[in-house]
Each structure stands twice: as structure tokens, then as C-alpha cells.
Design an enzyme around this catalytic site. Structure first.
Site, PDB file in Angstrom:
ATOM      1  CG  ASP A  83     -10.663  69.641  82.141  1.00  0.00           C
ATOM      2  OD1 ASP A  83     -10.098  70.124  81.137  1.00  0.00           O
ATOM      3  OD2 ASP A  83     -11.462  68.682  82.069  1.00  0.00           O
ATOM      4  CB  ALA A 184     -12.953  62.475  73.651  1.00  0.00           C
TER       5      ALA A 184
HETATM    6  N1  GUN Z   1     -12.480  65.403  80.888  1.00  0.00           N
HETATM    7  C1  GUN Z   1     -12.853  64.205  80.400  1.00  0.00           C
HETATM    8  N2  GUN Z   1     -12.524  64.086  79.098  1.00  0.00           N
HETATM    9  C2  GUN Z   1     -11.925  65.239  78.754  1.00  0.00           C
HETATM   10  C3  GUN Z   1     -11.319  65.704  77.536  1.00  0.00           C
HETATM   11  O1  GUN Z   1     -11.310  65.050  76.494  1.00  0.00           O
HETATM   12  N3  GUN Z   1     -10.741  66.953  77.568  1.00  0.00           N
HETATM   13  C4  GUN Z   1     -10.743  67.723  78.701  1.00  0.00           C
HETATM   14  N4  GUN Z   1     -10.149  68.912  78.658  1.00  0.00           N
HETATM   15  N5  GUN Z   1     -11.308  67.299  79.842  1.00  0.00           N
HETATM   16  C5  GUN Z   1     -11.880  66.073  79.869  1.00  0.00           C
END
Ligand code: GUN
Ligand code: ZN
Length: 560
Positions: A83, A184
Site C-alpha cells: 500500500d 475507503a
Molecule cells: N487501506 C484501506 N483503505 C484504503 C484506501 O482507500 N486506499 C489505500 N491506498 N489503502 C487503503
């Protein structure tokens, strides 16, 4: 990246996902690894759970460590997704890195799937803010697509606004990302707002390319897996196993328990088998042991879901799971508004009979489609169950044979066979197909085989629908005009089909667009010359988009 469907039910699929030569099977769980708080190492996960894909946060790694190669650093040779720091952005409002920097960093450390710096707008932010954030997210996606060497997540934002989720899905589809996470949704999960979650997932699914995996970002609680897999989610990431363990909480597929409120450990994983509740609570290793149980419970639910996709019993399974929380039950009913879309992808014939579990069973797209197809049948509808009014001749035919119907014996005869044939292949086809035929019964004294000069068709015991032989396929091909019940094969594979090899999706040229997955179909060449018959393995929409996988599993081919 390769993504290939192996089995399907609802919008859910068991699929092979291959990234950098490493294969996994979806739906699947990606445990979150936080090297700042090591609890269970990736290696240990691989040994205990056969974990073959994990997710870490590249922003955290960038801040805390000097890393050359992520696989060496984490001592893990499976797929590593990272992420981007978007979540920190949501929590703290600002972070000290640009989109470009974090993408280049992920390139540098050799991750398998990278994520760009999307903006996770909170679900109930005002519309103007959600729209502004989304425009920036889309721009960053476009920038990242150019900078990234390798697989890239294209996260869909848009808060709780369905028009923005649709816009995001349409725009992001243009950049051909490898995986599409839905972002989100964590605040919705925390508030148990599964109805909004359902609407968001279905809106995104409808406008995203069907041949790409979808990741439900931040979702790691087994309570919601069955429903969200049914809605087409393929990947989940779990920090929950560790976060909840830190908080004394015990995960189950039917909800979260606090160890202090429990009397027993109602699970048979190695941890819950070895320890009593009192021993677990007293252990110095309590947090780790609880985290292990939480992972066992999470993986177990994924395996149950995959099994039920293979059995085509996912809808039945989901209808049992939604009873574990009223909010899940209400969320399930939202599906009704997306029935047309789901119905075109959901298999119409299943290996497991339809269970009537209550009023909500009526919302299944399959029920609507079956009612539509009943119009093909002219026989009087003299029988009923909670879902259908139907002719008694269909009493053993899927989906009318709903579980629980017991008092349904009737005399099979040629008329009842015609009714089944009309229902399966169209009005008036039964009379023509059954002309000058004889029948043979099974050992259980039920009609099973239809003969002309040779065997033409078998009435399958499981669902009382017909499968054809090559002679039967010829007869149906004469009765039904092009393009009905046909899938056209590309010229180059004609010799292979005639040998009995399956028709691959890549070589399916065109098809009857009213067909549904798992129906019996005719395979033809470009001149409508009959080649064979078999089971359609994908829906028309999937045939259009999937380059890989079997389109028609061939049962019989014509003899030249
Ligand atoms: N981890 C949980 N929700 C999100 C999101 O909306 N975007 C990203 N990049 N990581 C997340
Ligand atoms: Zn356990």
C-alpha cells in the site's frame, strides 16, 4: 498478470491469479505485515496457513527501514503487495511524500503489486470535497500508470456517492490497472453499514472490467466475506487478525467476541484445541495466540466460500451467513436493485439445488430468470411452492425442485418431457425434438434416456435438465435457428473442437447473448456448421472480456 476463472457463482469466482510467475487462487486473504510490530512472521504464516500473498505498507517501510529488496527484507518469496500511505493520509490529513516518490520507491524495492497515493475520502464527506479528492486520485492514477514498472493497483474512490463511484470506475478502467481495489470502505465496516457497502461494491463492479480482480481494501473480518465474494470481491487484506488480538477480541465468521465475555473457545483450530479459555487468557503469549486463532478463523471462512463456489451453493451459503447480523440481512436485500446486472453473470444452472431459506430468497436473479423462462412453456401451471407457480412436469427440474418439497411424485410421460425441453431450449422445441423417439428408464424407474436411432439426450438425475449427444445436438441444431443456443468457434480451432478439445474463451467468436453460464450449448463454425455440444462455462460478458479459460466444456462432437 494472468487472471482465469475456474468456477463461479453469483458474481463470485474461484480464479487463478498469476503475478511474476507466482500463482495463487482467489478469493484470497492477504495478511497485513507490519515489520514495526512483528507478531507472526511471513515465514511462519507460510508454514501454518500456506500464505502465498501478503501486503505491507510501503510508506511505513520507507520511513523506518533501509530496504534493497522487499522479498529479502521480509524473508518471503510469495507475492508481496504494498500500500502507499494513503491510509496515513486519511488518518493524519497529510504525509511528507509525493505520489511519484512512493511509486518509484515501490519500483525500487521490487514489490509485486504497487499502489499509488490515492485519497481515501471518508464516506460522508461533503459531495464537493469527495469530487475534488476523486479528480486528484484519478490524476495520480494516470501518473502512476506511467511510472510503475510492473503490476499496479488502481484504487476506486468516491466516498458514499454512487455517481462518483461510477465515474471513478469508468475513468480508472481506461488506464488498464491490474487490480482494482475499492477504497475507503473501512469507516463503513466499522459502522456495520453493509447496505452502503453493498451498493458501492455493486456500482463499482458494474463499471469495472470483469476480467480484473477486485480487492476490498481494508476488509479483513470474516463476517463479511461470503456476502462480498458473492458481490464479486476477489481479494481481502487483514490487519484485523492482529489489531483485534491486541484488543482481546476473538474473530468468528458470525461476529466478534471479547475474551472477557466468553466461557468457551468455540473453535477447533490448533490454538482453541490446545488451550482452554482460562489458559489462553493467562498465557504470556496471549496476543500472539489470539492473532493465530483470528487468522485460522479468517482463512477457514475463505476456504468454505471457495468450496461453496465449486458446489454452486454460494447463494445458499450467503443466506445462512446474513443471519449472523441484521445489518447483513438488510444489505442482502439491496441486491434486488442490481438484479438485471447480476443475473447476466450468475450461472443459471447449478450443481446444488436452490434452498428456500426465507422471503429474501425471492430476490435472487435466478428466480427472476426462471420465471421469465417459464413463459416458454405452454403447459398449465398446476403446482406451486414459495417461489414459483409451475407445471408439475418441472417438479424435479432445477430450480423448481427447491429443497423441502417432498410430496411431488408424478407420472413422467412424453408430455412432461416436452415441457422440460421447452423450458430448457425454447417454446415448441420439445415436440419437434421428441418426434419419433423412444425412452428408456433408469434403475430407479425414472425416464433417463431419449433414443432416436441412437441415444439423443440424457435427462440428468441431479436437476432433470437435458444433456445432448452428438446426434441430439444435430437434431437441436436443425430445430433452433441461428444464433439460438450457439457459440461460434474461430476457424483455427475447428479441428481441435472436432477432436473433443474444449473451446477456449480466446477462440469464441460470437454467441447467443441471452445464454447464461452453465447452460448446454451448441458449438458451431463460422458457417453455422455444427461441431459439437457442451457446457458453457462463462457468461456472455465474461466471454467478451476474458482472454483465458474455458468457454465451452465439450461433451460430444459430431462425427464427420
Ligand atoms: N487501506 C484501506 N483503505 C484504503 C484506501 O482507500 N486506499 C489505500 N491506498 N489503502 C487503503
Ligand atoms: Zn480457534
Amino acid at each position: 498478470m494472468i487472471f482465469e476463472i475456474r468456477a463461479k457463482d453469483g458474481l463470485g469466482r474461484v480464479a487463478k491469479l498469476s503475478i511474476n510467475g507466482k500463482n495463487i487462487e482467489t478469493p484470497c486473504l492477504m495478511p497485513v505485515i507490519n515489520p514495526n510490530l512483528p507478531l507472526i512472521t511471513p515465514k511462519e504464516m507460510k508454514r501454518l496457513f500456506k500464505t502465498d500473498i501478503i501486503i505491507a505498507n510501503s510508506y511505513t517501510l520507507y520511513k523506518s527501514f533501509d530496504i534493497e529488496n522487499i522479498h529479502k527484507f521480509l524473508d518471503f518469496d510469495g507475492i508481496i503487495v504494498t500500500d502507499s500511505g494513503s491510509f496515513q493520509l486519511m488518518q493524519y490529513g497529510d504525509i511528507d511524500i509525493t505520489n511519484k516518490e512512493i511509486v518509484m520507491y515501490q519500483n525500487k524495492i521490487g514489490v509485486d503489486v504497487a499502489t499509488f497515493l490515492d485519497i481515501p475520502t471518508k464516506p460522508y464527506a461533503n459531495y464537493e470535497k469527495a469530487k475534488r479528492d476523486l479528480e486528484i486520485t484519478i490524476e495520480r492514477g494516470e501518473e502512476a500508470r506511467m511510472l510503475r514498472e510492473g503490476e499496479l493497483n488502481g484504487t476506486i474512490q468516491g466516498a458514499a456517492y454512487l455517481d462518483l463511484r461510477k465515474y471513478a470506475s469508468v475513468q480508472m478502467s481506461k488506464y488498464d490497472f491490474d487490480i482494482y481495489p475499492i477504497g475507503a470502505v473501512v469507516p463503513l465496516l466499522m459502522e456495520y453499514d453493509f447496505s452502503k457497502l453493498t451498493e458501492i461494491i455493486l456500482t463499482c463492479k458494474k463499471y469495472l472490467p470483469i476480467n480484473k480482480p477486485v480487492h476490498l481494501f481494508g476488509a479483513g473480518h470474516p463476517l463479511i466475506f461470503a456476502l462480498t465474494v458473492l458481490l464479486g470481491c476477489d481479494l481481502f487484506d487483514s490487519a484485523a487478525y492482529a489489531l483485534y488480538a491486541n484488543d482481546n477480541r476473538y474473530l468468528t465468521s458470525y461476529g466478534t467476541k471479547n475474551l472477557n465475555d466468553m466461557k468457551y473457545l468455540p473453535c477447533s483450530c490448533p490454538i482453541c484445541s490446545e488451550y482452554t479459555l482460562e489458559e489462553l487468557k493467562a498465557s504470556e503469549e496471549k496476543i500472539k495466540l489470539l492473532a493465530l486463532h483470528n487468522l485460522y478463523a479468517t482463512y477457514e471462512e475463505i476456504k468454505k466460500i471457495k468450496e461453496s463456489i465449486h458446489e454452486n451453493s454460494l447463494w445458499n451459503f450467503v443466506e445462512s451467513r446474513i443471519r449472523n447480523h441484521p445489518r447483513l440481512y438488510y444489505a442482502y436485500k439491496k441486491i434486488k436493485e442490481y438484479s438485471d446486472y447480476i443475473g447476466k453473470i450468475d450461472p443459471f444452472i447449478k450443481n446444488t439445488s436452490l434452498f428456500y431459506t426465507g422471503e429474501e430468497t425471492k430476490i435472487r436473479p435466478l428466480v427472476t430468470e426462471a420465471k421469465k423462462r417459464l413463459k416458454r412453456v405452454s403447459t398449465k401451471r398446476d403446482t406451486s411452492n414459495p417461489l414459483f407457480n409451475y407445471p408439475k412436469a418441472l417438479a424435479f427440474t432445477f430450480p423448481f425442485n427447491i429443497e423441502g418439497d417432498i410430496d411431488l411424485d408424478f407420472d413422467q410421460n412424453v408430455e412432461s418431457l416436452k415441457t422440460i425441453f421447452d423450458y430448457q431450449f425454447g417454446r415448441g422445441t420439445g415436440k419437434k425434438f421428441l418426434k419419433d423417439t423412444t425412452v428408456k428408464k433408469s434403475k430407479t424407474n425414472r425416464i433417463r434416456y431419449i433414443y432416436g436411432k441412437e441415444l439423443l439426450a440424457t435427462l440428468r438425475a441431479r436437476d432433470n435438465l437435458f444433456t445432448l449427444t452428438s446426434e441430439g445436438a444435430k437434431r437441436l441444431h436443425r430445430i433452433l435457428k441461428y444464433p439460438y443456443y450457439r457459440v461460434m468457434a474461430s476457424e483455427q480451432v475447428v479441428p481441435f473442437i472436432l477432436e473433443g478439445r474444449d473451446l477456449l474463451s480466446k477462440f469464441a467468436v460470437s454467441w447467443d447473448t441471452d445464454l447464461r453460464a452453465y447452460e448446454e450449448v451448441l458449438v458451431i463454425d463460422s458457417n453455422d456448421f455444427l461441431l459439437g455440444t457442451g457446457k458453457l462455462m462463462l457468461s456472455p460478458k465474461e466471454l467478451e472480456y476474458f482472454e483465458r479459460g474455458v468457454a465451452v466444456k465439450i461433451r460430444a462432437t459430431v462425427k464427420l
